[in-house]
Design an enzyme around this catalytic site. Structure first.
Site, PDB file in Angstrom:
ATOM      1  CE  LYS A  85       2.435   4.905   8.656  1.00 27.92           C
ATOM      2  NZ  LYS A  85       1.099   5.328   9.106  1.00 27.92           N
TER       3      LYS A  85
ATOM      4  CG  ASP B  12       5.822   3.679   0.802  1.00 30.57           C
ATOM      5  OD1 ASP B  12       6.126   4.320   1.832  1.00 30.57           O
ATOM      6  OD2 ASP B  12       4.652   3.470   0.457  1.00 30.57           O
TER       7      ASP B  12
ATOM      8  CE1 TYR C 229      -3.664   2.543   0.689  1.00 32.31           C
ATOM      9  CE2 TYR C 229      -2.318   3.260   2.546  1.00 32.31           C
ATOM     10  CZ  TYR C 229      -3.385   3.461   1.692  1.00 32.31           C
ATOM     11  OH  TYR C 229      -4.178   4.563   1.840  1.00 32.31           O
TER      12      TYR C 229
END
Length: 431
Positions: free
Chosen positions: A267, A239, A144
């Site tokens: 994050k 990613d 994702y």
């Protein structure tokens, strides 16, 4: 466990917010029941609106590597707030954060700050297409990379939880140039390059998967991607929205010694506030406006409060030379405790862990890719989730997510989690 207030607030939310939540996995559709509404967090604990306290292994889905309300982050945000909330103009703080990111992640020679991981991956792919002059992107089944249209093709995370390989509303043209390979399957990538090599702009990958549950790369997989992209003059994009600063100061690329062309961060980079980034080789990044023709912009990019939180977090991690050794010890203790309890009560499961990221997959012997993950026993996971919650342990409410250990977790927290699983497994195993 009291829940009357959470139920009432969730019913109010459902009247005005789709599904009652602002991000799908929070609705607990994968595990059933209604979500608890969190009122506060401190250190390793969260407390819901009903007053129940839990040891938290969600950690806001990864950012809180130092725990909730770390004093240094609170102080940094408070100090920044004294000067204003947003300016839409350059600040010294964002320069300092860019310098620190570039120092900690050697593959990043220049970096652009944005507000979300989706924005970072979307922008990195646009940049890759502009740099190579090619249209196609290779991604991996179950990985994702945010909810941009071109990436919602056999995605993980919430999409995997709901069994939706594609999202309605994504037109065929948006996804047509995205081609899908199997994670940890180098031949599947080689076949795509053999067929489309001259049209592939980039390969984007979570170097350690966190959105179909934690799945580590098999030995040689990431280096194969590096070799293939170089050979075919395509870019390799890591990613590291989850893994960046989570597995090492230099992220997964430091851990596995593979250097990508572009890296997406988020994050932890924002210290718990909305911030993400993408960066990489100078000649690629120089194509971004205003230096180059590739347009990307954001009113709140480099927001001073988010930058202050991110800078404080990264400086704290860099200051503590033993931080990642501590995380490894804590996480290994949790993994070994869970493994032994499941074995003792004869519950079939496998635990995948890399550093302080961990997932328990029930009903399978090994999980190396999305196909393996989809075979896990979701019903048993739902029982596990609620059983742990009743015993004061707050885990991700979905079988395809990572649980996170933070530096704030004490030995007593970890022992409590192991004991909770042991007691749940004792009841389950007898069946």
């Amino acid at each position: 466990m009291r829940s009357a207030k959470s139920r009432a607030w969730f019913r109010r939310a459902q009247r005005l917010i789709p599904g009652g939540v602002n991000s799908p996995v929070r609705a607990w559709k994968a595990v059933g029941g209604h979500p608890v509404l969190i009122a506060s967090g401190n250190g390793s604990r969260v407390r819901d609106v009903d007053g129940n306290e839990y040891v938290d292994f969600v950690g806001s889905w990864g950012p809180l590597i130092l725990g909730h309300r770390h004093p240094r982050i609170v102080r940094a945000v408070r100090d920044a707030l004294q000067h204003g909330t947003t300016f839409g103009a350059p600040t010294t703080l964002e320069v300092r954060l860019a310098e620190l990111i570039s120092k900690l992640v050697p593959s990043i020679e220049k970096v652009r700050l944005v507000s979300s991981g989706t924005e970072a991956t979307m922008s990195a792919l646009r940049l890759a297409r502009a740099f190579t002059g090619r249209p196609k992107i290779v991604k991996f089944d179950g990985c994702y990379h945010g909810h941009a249209d071109g990436l919602l093709v056999r995605a993980g995370s919430g999409a995997a939880t709901f069994g939706l390989p594609d999202s309605p509303g994504v037109v065929g043209g948006a996804a047509r140039e995205t081609i899908v390979a199997a994670f940890n399957d180098s031949p599947s990538v080689e076949r795509l390059f053999a067929r489309y090599g001259s049209r592939i702009a980039a390969v984007i990958v979570e170097p350690v998967c966190g959105n179909m549950g934690v799945i580590p790369p098999q030995p040689g997989f990431l280096s194969t991607l590096r070799d293939l992209t170089r050979r075919h003059h395509a870019l390799l994009i890591f990613d590291e929205v989850i893994t960046g600063f989570r597995l090492a100061l230099g992220g997964a690329q430091e851990l596995y010694r593979v250097r990508p062309d572009l890296t997406c961060l988020g994050k932890i980079a924002g210290g718990g506030l909305p911030l993400a980034a993408f960066g990489g080789r100078r000649e690629i990044m120089d194509l971004l406006a205003p230096d180059g023709p590739v347009y990307q912009a954001g009113t709140l990019s480099g927001n001073p409060l988010s930058v202050a939180a991110g800078l404080a977090t990264l400086e704290e991690l860099a200051r503590d030379r033993n931080a990642y050794r501590k995380l490894e010890r804590k996480s290994r203790f949790l993994e070994e405790g869970f493994t032994e309890a499941l074995r003792r009560h004869d519950i079939a499961a496998v635990i995948n862990r890399v550093g302080s990221m961990m997932t328990v997959f029930f009903g399978v012997r090994s999980v190396r890719n999305a196909a393996d993950a989809r075979r896990c026993d979701r019903r048993r996971f739902a029982g596990f989730f609620h059983g742990m919650l009743r015993r004061g342990i707050y885990l991700p409410p979905a079988p395809f997510e990572a649980a996170f250990v933070s530096l704030a977790h004490s030995r007593a927290d970890l022992e409590r989690a192991v004991d909770a699983l042991d007691r749940w497994a004792a009841r389950e195993g007898s069946g």
